[in-house]
Design a protein around this motif. Sequence first.
Motif, PDB file in Angstrom:
ATOM      1  N   LEU A  64       0.747  -1.244   0.073  1.00  0.00           N
ATOM      2  CA  LEU A  64       0.007   0.036   0.211  1.00  0.00           C
ATOM      3  C   LEU A  64       0.909   1.232   0.048  1.00  0.00           C
ATOM      4  N   VAL A  65       1.841   1.250   0.886  1.00  0.00           N
ATOM      5  CA  VAL A  65       2.791   2.558   0.916  1.00  0.00           C
ATOM      6  C   VAL A  65       3.561   2.509  -0.352  1.00  0.00           C
ATOM      7  N   TRP A  66       3.809   1.533  -1.147  1.00  0.00           N
ATOM      8  CA  TRP A  66       4.585   1.984  -2.091  1.00  0.00           C
ATOM      9  C   TRP A  66       3.976   2.275  -3.502  1.00  0.00           C
ATOM     10  N   ILE A  67       2.317   1.661  -3.614  1.00  0.00           N
ATOM     11  CA  ILE A  67       1.311   2.032  -4.533  1.00  0.00           C
ATOM     12  C   ILE A  67       1.233   3.634  -4.274  1.00  0.00           C
ATOM     13  N   LEU A  68       0.997   4.256  -3.119  1.00  0.00           N
ATOM     14  CA  LEU A  68       0.783   5.470  -2.502  1.00  0.00           C
ATOM     15  C   LEU A  68       1.973   6.370  -3.114  1.00  0.00           C
ATOM     16  N   ALA A  69       3.285   5.803  -2.719  1.00  0.00           N
ATOM     17  CA  ALA A  69       4.228   6.550  -3.341  1.00  0.00           C
ATOM     18  C   ALA A  69       4.561   6.662  -4.767  1.00  0.00           C
ATOM     19  N   PHE A  70       4.060   5.482  -5.445  1.00  0.00           N
ATOM     20  CA  PHE A  70       4.060   5.783  -6.810  1.00  0.00           C
ATOM     21  C   PHE A  70       3.183   6.495  -7.362  1.00  0.00           C
ATOM     22  N   ALA A  71       1.987   6.853  -6.834  1.00  0.00           N
ATOM     23  CA  ALA A  71       0.767   7.756  -7.288  1.00  0.00           C
ATOM     24  C   ALA A  71       1.533   9.124  -7.081  1.00  0.00           C
ATOM     25  N   VAL A  72       1.912   9.534  -5.993  1.00  0.00           N
ATOM     26  CA  VAL A  72       2.602  10.760  -5.707  1.00  0.00           C
ATOM     27  C   VAL A  72       3.763  11.028  -6.908  1.00  0.00           C
ATOM     28  N   CYS A  73       4.489  10.150  -7.026  1.00  0.00           N
ATOM     29  CA  CYS A  73       5.566  10.495  -7.897  1.00  0.00           C
ATOM     30  C   CYS A  73       4.906  10.790  -9.531  1.00  0.00           C
ATOM     31  N   VAL A  74       3.969   9.830 -10.005  1.00  0.00           N
ATOM     32  CA  VAL A  74       3.309  10.167 -11.236  1.00  0.00           C
ATOM     33  C   VAL A  74       2.601  11.528 -11.132  1.00  0.00           C
ATOM     34  N   VAL A  75       1.849  12.051  -9.967  1.00  0.00           N
ATOM     35  CA  VAL A  75       1.134  13.083 -10.191  1.00  0.00           C
ATOM     36  C   VAL A  75       2.294  14.193 -10.095  1.00  0.00           C
ATOM     37  N   GLU A  76       3.183  13.979  -9.176  1.00  0.00           N
ATOM     38  CA  GLU A  76       4.042  15.092  -9.039  1.00  0.00           C
ATOM     39  C   GLU A  76       5.033  15.228 -10.466  1.00  0.00           C
ATOM     40  N   PHE A  77       5.108  14.332 -11.242  1.00  0.00           N
ATOM     41  CA  PHE A  77       5.580  14.421 -12.439  1.00  0.00           C
ATOM     42  C   PHE A  77       4.870  15.406 -13.493  1.00  0.00           C
TER      43      PHE A  77
END
Length: 131
Positions: A64-77
């Motif tokens: 769950l934390v990995w998925i949340l972190a990946f979502a943050v990275c994609v939206v940050e980009f």
Amino acid sequence: MLSALIAIVGGLIAASGFIVSKKPNAKDILDKLTPYQGWIGVLLTFWGLWGAIQLVLNIGSIGLVWILAFAVCVVEFIVGFLLGYGLISKYVLEKNEEAKEKGQALRLKLTKYQVPSGIALIILGVLSIIL
């Protein structure tokens, strides 16, 4: 924690039009960040890209934390690209006309998602701090 704070600041800038329409007294604070919008956008673009690469390299720890972190990275980009497009175009795409046109076309397609992406980035940043 730093990534979450950067995400929240980027989200606030991206959604500034919406935020000011709901809370007019927030305009003063957001106006102080606006001159730095391009640089914050460039930072978000590279921060999101770097984070996504790091997460893909550590895909074995998916959860769950990995998925949340990946979502943050994609939206940050995405938000970073939208906010920093002027600087990115000026310094990176300036010499290649074809790349500049493709970048502008991509930016025009994504512009309608700037406010929703900004709001999503704020939410994801807050969730990152909570988790």
